[in-house]
Design an enzyme around this catalytic site. Structure first.
Site, PDB file in Angstrom:
ATOM      1  N   GLU A   1       0.852  -1.194   0.000  1.00 57.93           N
ATOM      2  CA  GLU A   1       0.000   0.000   0.000  1.00 57.93           C
ATOM      3  C   GLU A   1       0.883   1.237   0.000  1.00 57.93           C
ATOM      4  OE1 GLU A   1      -2.273  -0.640   3.501  1.00 57.93           O
ATOM      5  OE2 GLU A   1      -0.612  -0.227   4.858  1.00 57.93           O
TER       6      GLU A   1
ATOM      7  N   ARG B   1       2.268   9.911  17.369  1.00 56.79           N
ATOM      8  CA  ARG B   1       3.439   9.049  17.585  1.00 56.79           C
ATOM      9  C   ARG B   1       3.997   9.179  18.993  1.00 56.79           C
ATOM     10  NH1 ARG B   1       6.840   7.025  13.290  1.00 56.79           N
ATOM     11  NH2 ARG B   1       8.557   6.700  14.690  1.00 56.79           N
TER      12      ARG B   1
ATOM     13  N   PHE C   1      -5.128   1.894   8.385  1.00 52.37           N
ATOM     14  CA  PHE C   1      -4.559   0.671   7.822  1.00 52.37           C
ATOM     15  C   PHE C   1      -4.506  -0.489   8.816  1.00 52.37           C
ATOM     16  CE2 PHE C   1      -1.109   3.935   8.004  1.00 52.37           C
ATOM     17  CZ  PHE C   1      -0.500   3.521   9.173  1.00 52.37           C
TER      18      PHE C   1
ATOM     19  N   ARG D   1       1.007   9.950  11.895  1.00 52.91           N
ATOM     20  CA  ARG D   1       0.543   8.633  12.347  1.00 52.91           C
ATOM     21  C   ARG D   1      -0.429   8.829  13.505  1.00 52.91           C
ATOM     22  NH1 ARG D   1       3.220   3.550  12.474  1.00 52.91           N
ATOM     23  NH2 ARG D   1       1.637   1.981  12.936  1.00 52.91           N
TER      24      ARG D   1
ATOM     25  N   ARG E   1       9.931  -2.407  15.532  1.00 49.57           N
ATOM     26  CA  ARG E   1      10.265  -2.162  14.138  1.00 49.57           C
ATOM     27  C   ARG E   1      10.740  -3.504  13.603  1.00 49.57           C
ATOM     28  NH1 ARG E   1      11.104   2.559  11.681  1.00 49.57           N
ATOM     29  NH2 ARG E   1      11.464   3.801  13.528  1.00 49.57           N
TER      30      ARG E   1
ATOM     31  N   LYS F   1       2.748   4.627   1.095  1.00 50.04           N
ATOM     32  CA  LYS F   1       3.280   5.182   2.332  1.00 50.04           C
ATOM     33  C   LYS F   1       2.865   6.646   2.355  1.00 50.04           C
ATOM     34  CE  LYS F   1       7.376   5.566   5.153  1.00 50.04           C
ATOM     35  NZ  LYS F   1       7.239   6.975   5.520  1.00 50.04           N
TER      36      LYS F   1
ATOM     37  N   LYS G   1       9.285  -0.579   4.587  1.00 48.86           N
ATOM     38  CA  LYS G   1       8.951   0.664   3.893  1.00 48.86           C
ATOM     39  C   LYS G   1       9.989   0.976   2.830  1.00 48.86           C
ATOM     40  CE  LYS G   1      11.143   3.393   7.488  1.00 48.86           C
ATOM     41  NZ  LYS G   1      11.004   4.254   8.644  1.00 48.86           N
TER      42      LYS G   1
ATOM     43  N   GLU H   1      -3.094   7.026   9.362  1.00 48.06           N
ATOM     44  CA  GLU H   1      -2.295   8.226   9.111  1.00 48.06           C
ATOM     45  C   GLU H   1      -3.235   9.360   8.695  1.00 48.06           C
ATOM     46  OE1 GLU H   1       1.251   7.699   9.053  1.00 48.06           O
ATOM     47  OE2 GLU H   1       1.985   9.452   7.978  1.00 48.06           O
TER      48      GLU H   1
HETATM   49  P1  AMP Z   1       9.399   6.892   8.519  1.00 48.34           P
HETATM   50  O1  AMP Z   1       8.792   8.110   9.130  1.00 48.34           O
HETATM   51  O2  AMP Z   1       9.976   7.130   7.165  1.00 48.34           O
HETATM   52  O3  AMP Z   1      10.289   6.139   9.462  1.00 48.34           O
HETATM   53  O4  AMP Z   1       8.198   5.877   8.212  1.00 48.34           O
HETATM   54  C1  AMP Z   1       7.431   5.310   9.218  1.00 48.34           C
HETATM   55  C2  AMP Z   1       6.105   5.981   9.249  1.00 48.34           C
HETATM   56  O5  AMP Z   1       5.435   5.785   8.022  1.00 48.34           O
HETATM   57  C3  AMP Z   1       5.130   5.446  10.251  1.00 48.34           C
HETATM   58  O6  AMP Z   1       5.298   5.942  11.513  1.00 48.34           O
HETATM   59  C4  AMP Z   1       3.799   5.929   9.681  1.00 48.34           C
HETATM   60  O7  AMP Z   1       3.503   7.188  10.226  1.00 48.34           O
HETATM   61  C5  AMP Z   1       4.089   6.135   8.237  1.00 48.34           C
HETATM   62  N1  AMP Z   1       3.233   5.400   7.336  1.00 48.34           N
HETATM   63  C6  AMP Z   1       2.778   5.961   6.208  1.00 48.34           C
HETATM   64  N2  AMP Z   1       2.018   5.121   5.531  1.00 48.34           N
HETATM   65  C7  AMP Z   1       1.967   3.967   6.230  1.00 48.34           C
HETATM   66  C8  AMP Z   1       1.318   2.721   6.016  1.00 48.34           C
HETATM   67  N3  AMP Z   1       0.582   2.492   4.939  1.00 48.34           N
HETATM   68  N4  AMP Z   1       1.500   1.758   6.956  1.00 48.34           N
HETATM   69  C9  AMP Z   1       2.271   1.985   8.049  1.00 48.34           C
HETATM   70  N5  AMP Z   1       2.889   3.146   8.308  1.00 48.34           N
HETATM   71  C10 AMP Z   1       2.746   4.135   7.404  1.00 48.34           C
END
Ligand code: AMP
Length: 568
Positions: free
Chosen positions: A242, A264, A331, A249, A411, A244, A417, A292
């Site tokens: 899906e 968060r 999600f 969050r 994690r 990102k 991701k 989100e």
């Molecule tokens: P990052 O901030 O790059 O470490 O990415 C992690 C964050 O991606 C998570 O804390 C979520 O806020 C966000 N996120 C965005 N889309 C999604 C998704 N479809 N599933 C899970 N997390 C997501």
């Protein structure tokens, strides 16, 4: 609290996780019901059950004032003590002076007695609340008999225990005296209160804990994978894919009487999103959902900077609601009514999520669209989907194993991701500062600049992402290359820096990664970086090789173009 403090000191002194767990377990086993609840919470760093939404609301200033009043500390001695440790507990604790006149009437500070006083501090309200808090702090301090005890009591009050104890280790310790150790983690996620879990484990009543709606569950996180030519991580097992989303969050807790939206940092930010609260009211019964928030207009996701206007707003004006409309894209479903879903496989959780959201207005609260990833997906397929996500205004992709449970606070490898770094910038370090905590003795915070004509223009500041050895070496170098006072004097103004920053010779080049570039009045360059991180030192580059303001403007323009937004 002396036994608690000694246990903490022993925990801090060992690097072995097993020993830390054993120390916590052995100590908790000695306590009665009231103390075991309070002490188990203290180990997590938050004295109150999360469901209660209590916070101590006592700042460092109040603690210092109370300690000074009780123990007569002079400012200079305190400054030296603080510099030595970077920790208020350790700094103040050493000045403990038991007041002799209290004699026999001294209170003994047990974990539960301290808890009662902390509740009083948190609940102090009205005009004289501040004074009351200070008196209560003095009362707590007067009951402390030795430095170690005072140190750890203050650490609990500042929320910074710093003994290398993650909540997971406390859970492991509690699991040590539960009949079914596996039930402990699950119970902790359900109850949102480690104190209650410790007590239930002691009495073997873990299965009777109720879901604590409005107590946030730690978020499950995704591990990054590299954008590349093959995706070996994805070959085994079934995955869904899906978008990102680049938003905020949120974990939504919905019950008939209340709606909470946890960020968060696990703060309730519901007040900032009245339209989401309204839409969630339409859901039947109770539920906890993960998702989100994104800003979205005419079906298109807007870049994060639009959403920024909505952050931390308590009163949201109708204009703002219209200008920056938001949607909660969900999600995951963590709980429905009295049923806890975390242990179900993701595929089932998604089915349940879709059922609940059928009742919502999908313009405001919707389920995240997803597709199944075919087995052995080729890199081209992944990249096509990646580009499609970017087209929709999103950041990249998230892959999730369809058979995986929801693992709070982890994690893991069940969520992956995929995003692409925009670019990195080579910047020149112009000033440095001491860090905090363990880094109070080293110059670990860097202010850096890009070239602007013949001059330098500050663009940001970051904590060092370098190794401890590199930081130590750089500290020595910076100490030896401070700017002479007359030069420094002029530079403070020119670079608009604060006096506590130590100006250094602009010779060191560091490579900086970031999420996005924003226009900003804050820095002389006219730009700021979101989430800047020091990637590495660039000893191979000289300051004249660093990037320029023009290059920053170029990346900024490319970013706007890709977002299809133009500079609004
Ligand atoms: P990052 O901030 O790059 O470490 O990415 C992690 C964050 O991606 C998570 O804390 C979520 O806020 C966000 N996120 C965005 N889309 C999604 C998704 N479809 N599933 C899970 N997390 C997501």
């Amino acid at each position: 609290m002396i036994a608690f403090a000694r246990t903490c000191a022993a925990i801090a002194a060992t690097a072995s996780k097993l020993e830390k767990i054993a120390l916590v377990g052995d100590y908790l086993r000695t306590l009665d019901d009231a103390d075991v609840q309070a002490a188990a919470r203290y180990f997590t760093g938050n004295p109150f059950p999360q469901a209660q939404e209590r916070s101590l609301a006592v700042g460092g200033r109040t603690l210092i004032d109370a300690a000074v009043a009780m123990w007569g500390i002079d400012d200079a001695a305190l400054a030296v003590a603080y510099r030595a440790s970077g920790d208020l507990g350790a700094a103040l604790g050493q000045f403990v002076r038991p007041s002799p006149d209290l004699g026999l009437f001294r209170e003994t500070l047990t974990p539960s007695r301290l808890y009662a006083l902390l509740v009083e501090i948190a609940d102090a309200a009205g005009k004289s609340a501040q004074k009351r808090r200070r008196i209560l702090c003095e009362r707590i301090f007067s009951a402390c008999t030795e430095p170690l005890e005072a140190t750890y009591v203050i650490k609990i009050m500042t929320g910074e225990l710093r003994i290398g104890l993650r909540e997971g280790l406390v859970l492991d310790a509690v699991a040590g005296f539960a009949r079914d150790p596996r039930a402990v983690r699950r119970a902790a996620a359900i109850a949102g209160d480690l104190g209650a879990v410790a007590l239930a484990a002691k009495h073997d009543t873990l299965d009777q804990l109720a879901i604590a709606y409005h107590a946030p569950i730690a978020f499950m996180l995704a591990s990054p994978i590299a954008y590349g030519s093959e995706y070996t991580e994805l070959v085994s097992s079934a995955w869904l894919v899906e978008d990102k989303y680049d938003g905020i969050r949120i974990q939504a807790h919905v019950t008939p009487r209340r709606i909470s939206l946890f960020s968060r940092t696990l703060n309730d930010v519901a007040a900032s999103y009245p339209e989401l609260v309204e839409a969630l009211r339409a859901l039947p019964g109770s539920c906890a959902l993960d998702g989100e928030i994104v800003a979205i207009r005419d079906g298109r996701v807007l870049p994060f900077r639009f959403l920024q206007a909505r952050l931390q707003r308590k009163d949201v004006a109708p204009d703002l609601l219209r200008e920056v409309p938001v949607r909660l894209i969900c999600f995951d479903a963590l709980a429905l009514d009295e049923e806890f879903l975390l242990d179900l496989p993701l595929a089932e959780r998604r089915t349940r999520l879709a059922e609940v959201l059928a009742h919502a207005d999908e313009r405001t609260v919707a389920a995240a669209p997803w597709t199944a990833l075919e087995e052995r997906a080729a890199a081209e397929t992944v990249h096509e989907r990646f580009e499609a996500s970017r087209e929709r205004g999103n950041e990249g992709l998230v892959f999730k194993r369809t058979d995986s449970p929801y693992t709070p606070g982890r994690r893991g490898k069940s969520w992956l991701k995929l995003k692409r770094e925009l670019a990195t910038l080579d910047c020149v370090v112009v000033a440095v500062e001491r860090g905090h905590g363990k880094r109070v003795g080293v110059l670990s915070d860097y202010t850096f600049a890009v070239r602007a004509g013949d001059d330098l223009a500050v663009i940001g500041k970051a904590y060092s992402g370098l190794t401890n050895v590199e930081i130590a070496e750089m500290t020595a170098w910076f100490e030896a290359h401070r700017l002479p006072p007359d030069e420094a004097h002029a530079s403070y103004r020119r670079l608009a820096l604060k006096r506590r920053e130590i100006l250094v010779e602009p010779s060191i080049v560091v490579e900086i990664a970031f999420d996005i570039i924003q226009r900003s009045e804050l820095h002389a360059s006219g730009f700021a970086l979101r989430f800047p991180r020091i990637v590495r030192l660039r000893p191979d580059k000289r300051p004249q090789d660093a990037d320029t303001v023009e290059r920053v403007a170029e990346i900024y323009a490319e970013m706007l173009e890709r977002e299809g937004m133009g500079d609004r």
